[in-house]
Structures are given as structure tokens and as C-alpha cells.
Design a protein around this motif. Structure first.
Motif, mmCIF file in Angstrom:
data_model
loop_
_atom_site.group_PDB
_atom_site.id
_atom_site.type_symbol
_atom_site.label_atom_id
_atom_site.label_comp_id
_atom_site.label_asym_id
_atom_site.label_seq_id
_atom_site.Cartn_x
_atom_site.Cartn_y
_atom_site.Cartn_z
ATOM 1 N N ALA A 52 0.844 -1.185 0.000
ATOM 2 C CA ALA A 52 0.000 0.000 0.000
ATOM 3 C C ALA A 52 0.885 1.242 0.000
ATOM 4 O O ALA A 52 1.796 1.348 0.826
ATOM 5 N N VAL A 53 0.621 2.154 -0.916
ATOM 6 C CA VAL A 53 1.398 3.387 -1.032
ATOM 7 C C VAL A 53 0.492 4.560 -0.679
ATOM 8 O O VAL A 53 -0.567 4.733 -1.281
ATOM 9 N N MET A 54 0.888 5.358 0.307
ATOM 10 C CA MET A 54 0.122 6.519 0.746
ATOM 11 C C MET A 54 0.939 7.777 0.479
ATOM 12 O O MET A 54 2.124 7.837 0.805
ATOM 13 N N GLU A 55 0.292 8.797 -0.093
ATOM 14 C CA GLU A 55 0.968 10.035 -0.466
ATOM 15 C C GLU A 55 0.157 11.212 0.045
ATOM 16 O O GLU A 55 -1.072 11.219 -0.078
ATOM 17 N N SER A 98 -3.615 10.772 -1.880
ATOM 18 C CA SER A 98 -3.886 9.632 -2.762
ATOM 19 C C SER A 98 -3.285 8.369 -2.170
ATOM 20 O O SER A 98 -2.383 8.426 -1.324
ATOM 21 N N SER A 99 -3.797 7.238 -2.625
ATOM 22 C CA SER A 99 -3.253 5.952 -2.180
ATOM 23 C C SER A 99 -3.536 4.919 -3.259
ATOM 24 O O SER A 99 -4.463 5.070 -4.063
ATOM 25 N N LEU A 104 -3.954 12.948 3.617
ATOM 26 C CA LEU A 104 -3.767 11.909 2.601
ATOM 27 C C LEU A 104 -4.371 12.376 1.284
ATOM 28 O O LEU A 104 -5.580 12.583 1.181
ATOM 29 N N LEU A 161 -7.631 2.415 4.522
ATOM 30 C CA LEU A 161 -7.261 3.584 3.734
ATOM 31 C C LEU A 161 -8.439 4.517 3.484
ATOM 32 O O LEU A 161 -8.248 5.658 3.046
ATOM 33 N N ARG A 220 -5.283 5.300 7.458
ATOM 34 C CA ARG A 220 -5.472 6.709 7.146
ATOM 35 C C ARG A 220 -5.421 7.546 8.424
ATOM 36 O O ARG A 220 -4.832 8.639 8.457
ATOM 37 N N TYR A 268 5.314 10.479 2.499
ATOM 38 C CA TYR A 268 4.869 9.184 1.992
ATOM 39 C C TYR A 268 4.950 8.122 3.076
ATOM 40 O O TYR A 268 5.751 8.203 4.002
#
Length: 259
Positions: free
Chosen positions: A51-54, A137-138, A135, A118, A125, A101
Motif C-alpha cells: 500500500a502506497v500513501m501520499e 492519494s493511495s 492523505l 485507507l 489513514r 509518503y
């Protein structure tokens, strides 16, 4: 005769990286064998999702310090399983900007929990926001292709960069192309020491590739050329092998936590 001893890994305790892409790898051991059996010093690719969180933080340094405290206080199996049986979390920022990130490796059988985490009000989140960031985008991707070590070794100060795009061929054909010797050599020439790549969750036509390089600056430089109007991507789009949209990200690693 007894087998020859394994060669020592070079430098900083990092696993040696043989740049020879392959598909598949050993399966994670059963959870019943204890917490260390999830990982030890290795992340096995089979059964693992990412999972990538930006997002953005008014004070990235404070966000990184708070997120480090969150993971440091989360050694219990209860906490780790509460957040989707996490295996490794990597946090970082884009120096000189407000971008931050978080990247989480977790067991794929907990995908529904992580996806819920998320969402607005979700656990992952919530931790991201409590650390002081919004947050933006993910995404979640399911890697099946590794270039280098399945450990996905990464150290503080190194850079991570990724690109996500559509494919006009089958996923099997794309993964073979990604693993091809010429592609491997091209990435090695750019300083890539390891890559993870796979299909974006919920899509049959969107893929993501993740790369480890020597620094945040190197990650920024590498990803600057990942554009739809720059070769070789322009030609691949014209040939129908790749599709829009293209999206990218990069950061410098600030801290890593492995459960």
C-alpha cells in the motif's frame, strides 16, 4: 561433498543484488510458526501486497518524527494485525517540499482490512493524519516481479521512486518485458539496486513498478524522465504496449520499521 558456503553479502549488511528479474518466489511461512516466521530478515513476494500513501504535511519533519514514534510503539502482534498484519513500513519525504509518503508491505489475505483502513475514518489513514499529514492519494499493488533481492532491502537516506501506467498487452507479456535482460540492464545503468512490480489492485490494465536507488536526489532524477511524451515510453504508447494515465512518485527514506 558438503555444499559450498554462501558468499558474504557486500557492504552495510545489504543482501547482494543480482540484477536478474524473475517471476515468483518462496511462500511466506505459516503465522502459527511465530512472529519472526512472517519475515525474519526477508520479505517473500508470494502473498504480499503493498500500500502506497501520499500526502502533504505542514511540517514534514514533525510528521516523520511522529510516524516513527507510532511504529516504535507498535511491537505487539495485536497492533500489527489490527492494521492488516503489516510486515514492513517505510516513511519518507521529498526534501524541500511538503510531500510525505508511507509504504506498507502486508499479507495479501488481509487486503480487505487494509483497503478499509485507507478509507475515510480507517486505521491506516487515521495514523497518517494523526502524524500530521493529509492523505492526497493511495494505491495498492500486488507484486509478482522482482528485480534483485526479494528482501526489498532499503536503508535510511536511500531513494524510492515508482511509476504507474496502463498496459495494452496481457499482464504476463508485460511482466516478461519488465524482466527482460535489456530492461534490467537499462535500470541498472540508472543506478537501480532493486525493483518490485505488479498489478494495481482493482485493475486489469494498470501496473506499478517500485525502484530502490542510492538517494532521494537520484530518485527524483530517475522519475523525471518517466513521462508519456519521452522515449522509450512515447514509442511504447504508440505501439499500444503502454497506456495512459501515467503517474509517478519519489521520496527519500527517513525511517523503516520491520515487524
Amino acid at each position: 561433498p558438503p555444499p559450498a558456503p554462501a558468499a558474504a553479502s557486500p557492504g552495510k549488511g545489504r543482501a547482494s543484488v543480482a540484477l536478474d528479474g524473475f517471476v515468483g518466489s518462496p511462500i511466506i511461512k505459516s503465522p502459527s510458526q511465530g512472529r519472526k516466521s512472517y519475515l525474519g530478515n526477508r520479505i517473500r513476494i508470494a502473498g504480499v501486497s503493498v500500500a502506497v500513501m501520499e500526502g502533504t504535511a505542514e511540517t514534514p519533519e514533525a510528521f516523520l518524527e511522529k510516524s516513527k514514534g507510532q511504529t516504535a510503539d507498535s511491537e505487539s502482534d495485536e497492533y500489527r494485525c489490527h492494521h492488516g498484519r503489516l510486515l514492513r513500513s517505510i516513511y519518507g519525504s521529498q526534501p524541500g517540499t511538503s510531500r510525505v509518503y508511507a509504504v506498507h508491505f502486508f499479507l495479501s489475505d488481509n487486503l480487505p482490512k487494509v483497503k478499509t483502513g485507507l478509507d475515510a475514518g480507517g486505521d491506516l489513514r487515521g495514523c497518517f493524519e494523526k502524524a500530521g499529514a493529509s492523505l492526497d492519494s493511495s494505491l495498492i499493488f500486488n507484486p509478482t516481479v522482482v528485480r534483485g533481492s526479494t528482501d526489498f532491502p532499503v536503508e535510511v537516506g536511500e531513494g524510492l521512486c515508482w511509476g504507474s501506467h496502463g498496459i495494452g498487452t496481457s499482464y504476463d507479456d508485460w511482466s516478461k518485458s519488465f524482466s527482460h535482460e535489456k530492461t534490467t540492464q537499462a535500470h541498472a545503468a540508472m543506478g537501480v539496486t532493486g525493483s518490485y512490480a505488479g498489478k494495481v489492485e482493482g485493475s486489469d490494465e494498470q501496473v506499478t513498478s517500485f525502484h530502490v536507488v542510492t538517494s532521494g536526489g537520484a530518485a527524483s532524477e530517475m522519475i523525471a524522465d518517466f513521462k508519456a511524451d519521452v522515449e522509450p515510453f512515447k514509442g511504447l504508447i504508440e505501439q499500444g504496449q503502454l497506456k495512459l494515465p501515467f503517474s509517478t512518485g519519489w521520496y527519500e527514506v527517513a525511517h523503516v520499521h520491520t515487524w
